[in-house]
Write an enzyme that holds these catalytic residues in place. Structure first.
Site, short mmCIF file in Angstrom:
data_model
loop_
_atom_site.label_atom_id
_atom_site.label_comp_id
_atom_site.label_asym_id
_atom_site.label_seq_id
_atom_site.Cartn_x
_atom_site.Cartn_y
_atom_site.Cartn_z
N ASN A 1 12.07 0.98 3.73
CA ASN A 1 11.43 0.08 2.78
C ASN A 1 12.50 -0.73 2.07
O ASN A 1 13.63 -0.25 1.91
CB ASN A 1 10.63 0.89 1.74
CG ASN A 1 9.90 -0.01 0.75
OD1 ASN A 1 9.34 -1.04 1.14
ND2 ASN A 1 9.91 0.36 -0.52
N GLU B 1 17.90 -9.20 -0.56
CA GLU B 1 17.15 -8.35 0.38
C GLU B 1 17.25 -8.91 1.80
O GLU B 1 17.36 -8.15 2.76
CB GLU B 1 15.66 -8.28 -0.02
CG GLU B 1 15.41 -7.58 -1.32
CD GLU B 1 13.91 -7.48 -1.61
OE1 GLU B 1 13.34 -8.46 -2.13
OE2 GLU B 1 13.32 -6.43 -1.31
N SER C 1 17.28 -2.33 -2.97
CA SER C 1 17.62 -1.08 -2.28
C SER C 1 16.86 -1.04 -0.96
O SER C 1 15.64 -1.25 -0.94
CB SER C 1 17.18 0.14 -3.10
OG SER C 1 17.70 0.09 -4.41
N LEU D 1 1.67 4.82 1.25
CA LEU D 1 1.31 5.60 2.44
C LEU D 1 1.15 7.07 2.06
O LEU D 1 1.92 7.60 1.24
CB LEU D 1 2.39 5.44 3.52
CG LEU D 1 2.52 4.02 4.08
CD1 LEU D 1 3.83 3.85 4.86
CD2 LEU D 1 1.33 3.64 4.96
N ARG E 1 0.87 -1.18 0.00
CA ARG E 1 0.00 0.00 0.00
C ARG E 1 0.90 1.22 0.00
O ARG E 1 1.95 1.22 0.66
CB ARG E 1 -0.91 0.07 1.25
CG ARG E 1 -1.71 -1.16 1.57
CD ARG E 1 -2.61 -1.65 0.48
NE ARG E 1 -3.59 -0.70 0.02
CZ ARG E 1 -4.33 -0.88 -1.07
NH1 ARG E 1 -4.17 -1.96 -1.81
NH2 ARG E 1 -5.21 0.02 -1.43
N HIS F 1 13.12 -2.40 -1.61
CA HIS F 1 12.58 -2.37 -2.97
C HIS F 1 13.45 -3.26 -3.85
O HIS F 1 14.68 -3.20 -3.78
CB HIS F 1 12.57 -0.93 -3.50
CG HIS F 1 11.90 -0.83 -4.83
ND1 HIS F 1 10.53 -0.78 -4.98
CD2 HIS F 1 12.42 -0.83 -6.09
CE1 HIS F 1 10.23 -0.73 -6.26
NE2 HIS F 1 11.36 -0.76 -6.97
#
Ligand code: GAR
Length: 201
Positions: A109, A181, A143, A95, A93, A111
Site C-alpha cells: 500500500n 509517492e 510510506s 480489507l 476500502r 500511504h
C-alpha cells in the site's frame, strides 16, 4: 527471473497507478501490471489503465451487503491470472483479515504520511494532510508498506520525506506528497524484485 505480475487496486484518480504504468513501460523495470481492479465504476484510473491496454475489472462494493462477498469477487478476479503482488493505489476500502492473510507479504500500500504517524482507520487521502497541518508537523511524506490486518501497521518498505511549509494547505501538501509517492512506489517494487532475486541466487 521473470517479471513480477502486479494487480493494482484503485478507487479514484489513479495517479499512483499511472506512475506504475509508466515505470512498467521502462525496459529494465522488473514488473508488469496484469489487471487493474476498481471498486468505483467512475474511477478515472480505469481510463488510465484502458489507455495503457491493461485489463480492468470493476467490482462495486455498493453491490454487496457483506465485505466477504465483495472480497470473494476480488479474489476471483485475481485468480484469473497469475499475480505476485497486489498494489493498493488509492484503494479506499479496508480489507478483511481473512483476505489479507491469504496474501502474506504480497499486498503493498502507499500511504500519504510517515507511518506510523497519521495512519489507521479514518486516516486516508486529504484527511491525512489536514491532520498533519493541524498537528503543526514540520515534516511529512509517504510510506510504501506491506499490508497486514491492522490498518497501516504493516512493515514499511520505504519512506520519502518532505518539509511542511508555513504556507501549506492540505491541497498543496497533497500535491507534493503524491509526487513523492510516484517515485516511491516503483522504487519499492524494484527493491522487492531485487530481494526476491537474491533469495533465488
Ligand atoms: C494517494 O495519496 C494515496 O496515498 C492515498 O490516496 C491517494 C490516491 O491518489 N491513499 C490513502 O490515503 C489510503 N490510506 P491516486 O488515486 O491519484 O493514486
Amino acid at each position: 527471473m521473470s517479471d513480477l505480475n502486479l494487480a493494482v487496486l484503485i478507487s479514484g484518480n489513479g495517479s499512483n497507478l499511472q506512475a506504475l504504468i509508466d515505470a512498467c513501460a521502462q525496459s529494465d523495470f522488473p514488473a508488469q501490471i496484469s489487471v487493474v481492479i476498481s471498486n468505483n465504476p467512475e474511477a478515472y484510473g480505469l481510463h488510465r489503465a484502458r489507455d495503457a491496454g491493461i485489463k480492468t475489472v470493476t467490482i462495486n462494493h455498493k453491490d454487496y451487503n457483506r465485505r466477504e462477498e465483495f472480497e470473494a469477487d476480488i479474489q476471483a478476479a485475481l485468480d484469473k491470472q497469475p499475480i505476485d503482488l497486489i498494489c493498493l493505489a488509492g484503494f479506499m476500502r479496508i480489507l478483511t483479515s481473512s483476505f489479507v492473510e491469504r496474501w502474506p507479504n504480497r499486498i503493498l500500500n502507499t500511504h500519504p504520511s510517515l507511518l506510523p504517524k497519521f495512519g489507521g482507520e479514518g486516516m486516508y487521502g486529504m484527511n491525512v494532510h489536514k491532520a498533519v497541518i493541524e498537528a503543526g508537523e514540520t515534516e511529512t511524506g509517504c510510506s510504501i508498506h506491506y499490508v497486514i490486518p491492522e490498518v497501516d501497521q504493516g512493515p514499511v518498505i520505504l519512506q520519502k520525506t518532505l518539509d511542511v511549509r508555513a504556507e501549506d494547505t492540505p491541497e498543496t501538501l497533497r500535491e507534493r506528497v503524491v509526487a513523492r509517492e510516484h517515485a516511491a512506489y516503483p522504487e519499492a517494487i524494484r527493491l522487492i524484485a531485487s530481494e526476491k532475486l537474491k533469495k533465488q541466487a
